[in-house]
Design a protein around this motif. Structure first.
Motif, short mmCIF file in Angstrom:
data_model
loop_
_atom_site.label_atom_id
_atom_site.label_comp_id
_atom_site.label_asym_id
_atom_site.label_seq_id
_atom_site.Cartn_x
_atom_site.Cartn_y
_atom_site.Cartn_z
N GLU A 14 6.42 0.32 3.16
CA GLU A 14 5.72 1.26 4.05
C GLU A 14 4.97 2.32 3.24
OE1 GLU A 14 7.57 4.54 6.75
OE2 GLU A 14 7.49 2.69 7.93
N LYS A 17 1.58 1.15 1.62
CA LYS A 17 0.49 0.83 2.55
C LYS A 17 0.09 -0.64 2.45
CE LYS A 17 0.19 5.18 3.73
NZ LYS A 17 1.23 5.59 4.56
N ASN A 18 -1.06 -0.96 3.05
CA ASN A 18 -1.48 -2.36 3.11
C ASN A 18 -2.69 -2.68 2.24
OD1 ASN A 18 0.50 -3.33 4.86
ND2 ASN A 18 -0.54 -2.43 6.61
N ASN A 19 -3.00 -1.85 1.26
CA ASN A 19 -4.09 -2.17 0.36
C ASN A 19 -3.65 -3.29 -0.58
OD1 ASN A 19 -5.93 -0.15 1.28
ND2 ASN A 19 -4.68 1.37 0.24
#
Length: 165
Positions: A14, A17-19
Motif C-alpha cells: 500500500e 503505490k501502484n507505479n
C-alpha cells in the motif's frame, strides 16, 4: 483499508503505490529527506528504546541488501522461501553510529543503484514469478514493491517523530 506494519506485505504494498517498480525505486525518499541532516540530529532518538536516525538508515540499507538477494534468487526460479531476519541483531552489530550520516546515505544510494540495475534486467515473466513470503504467496514484483514500502514506512516515522525541522 487502514493497514499497519503488523499486517506485513499488504501494508508495504500500500505504501509503495501502484507505479512501476522501476519508477518507485528511482524515488529515493531516504536521501531526499535526510541529505541535509546534521550529525547531532542523526543521533537523535525519539524514545530511549528506539533507533536513532543513523541506525534507521543502516537498517533500511541492510533490508534492501537482504531482500534484493532474495529477489535475485526468486527471479532465477530458485525454490526458496522469502524468509525474515533479525533486524535488532543486525542493527546492534552494525557500525552505524561510528559512521557519518553522509557515508550511510552514500551506502544506501549505492545499494539502491545496484537494485535499479538488477530490476532493469528483469523480464515481465520474471516479475510474475511467485514465491512464499511468510503466509503470503506473492510475485517478484510485489516482493520488490515491499522493499520500497518498507523504506517509505521508516521515512514516514522519521518525518513524524524525529523532529527534523
Amino acid at each position: 483499508m487502514n493497514l499497519t506494519p503488523k499486517d506485513g506485505f499488504p501494508y508495504y504494498f500500500e505504501l509503495a503505490k501502484n507505479n512501476s517498480v522501476q519508477f518507485i525505486f528511482k524515488e529515493i525518499t531516504t536521501i531526499e529527506t535526510l541529505q541535509n541532516i546534521s550529525e547531532e540530529k542523526a543521533r537523535f532518538r525519539y524514545r530511549p528504546d528506539k533507533w536513532n536516525i543513523k541506525q534507521v538508515v543502516g537498517h533500511i540499507t541492510d533490508h534492501e541488501r537482504i531482500k534484493m538477494y532474495r529477489a535475485f534468487q526468486l527471479s532465477r526460479n530458485e525454490s526458496v522461501e522469502l524468509w525474515g531476519y533479525d533486524q535488532e541483531s543486525l542493527v546492534k552489530n552494525g557500525r552505524f553510529n561510528e559512521l557519518t550520516i553522509k557515508s550511510l546515505l552514500t551506502d544506501f544510494f549505492n545499494v539502491r543503484q545496484s537494485s535499479i540495475s538488477f530490476i532493469d534486467t528483469l523480464s515481465e515473466h520474471q516479475l510474475n514469478i511467485k514465491g512464499m513470503a511468510r503466509q503470503f504467496e506473492i510475485t517478484l514484483e510485489e516482493f520488490l514493491r515491499s522493499i520500497v514500502g518498507h523504506e517509505k514506512h521508516h521515512i514516514k516515522i522519521i518525518q513524524e517523530k524525529y523532529q527534523l525541522e
